[in-house]
Motif scaffolding. Sequence first.
Motif: not given
Length: 264
Positions: A161, A173-177
Amino acid sequence: MEVFVRNLQQEATEKQVRQYFRPILADLGINVFHCQKPRNKGYAKITLLDPRSGQRFLDIHGQLIPGSQGFRTVKKKLHHMTRPLNCSLSNTAPDEYILKSLDREKTERIQAKRSYAPTASVVSEKQSRRIFDFNMIYCGGMDYVGSDLAFIPYYGKARSGRLVFGRHFVLVDFSNSVAASLAQQMEIPYSSIQSVIMGRSADPLMTFSLLFAPRIFERIPQPENDLVNGIIQLGLTKSQKKQNVPERRRISALDSSHQAVVAS
């Protein structure tokens, strides 16, 4: 060296006392110190790594004679919450574990400065950067392993993230997982951060010591409703505005393993 501070407000917190002394000590070149203020007590203990730096502080702000008579002899008087402070050399020796912790913090500060000595062009390019990538996250606490103060992880997971330093808080922000179900965010208010320890360039890491737990959110899927959109486009509804649907909801933990740590 340990400095004993008297005449504090009993309601004053350790954080308030630490923040009060931080700029005063920084003016004397003291950036590493330990503050201990017992709850509902009118005194505090300031531990300094270098006795010479502590003596410089006492030469300016120290009070040799207790009471109002001695306060008049202080070169530069200190007041906290409108109360005059009596700063003097403590009768007890400083805790050896606190001194070791301060010595380690000082060493890490020096190593961090040596490992990162950017040129002027790099500084101008990176000066405004506030977003950093990460691929691992841990949750734990500080404890002694033998005589060394170390971070003990209670939870750890490979999660990618971004770390975003905003105006009021740090956003994790973990949206890149890879998995869409892991679209989560964590907010760490600056007011909750007690300290930040940076790792070496060969082993980059960032450790936040927090006064209270961060806020964790989970993004709510926003499916498109073709029927509703078609009605709006045809003008068959009075309101042309989309409804305010929340984009995320508050959750207590990142996953079941993290929940077990949080609940303990």
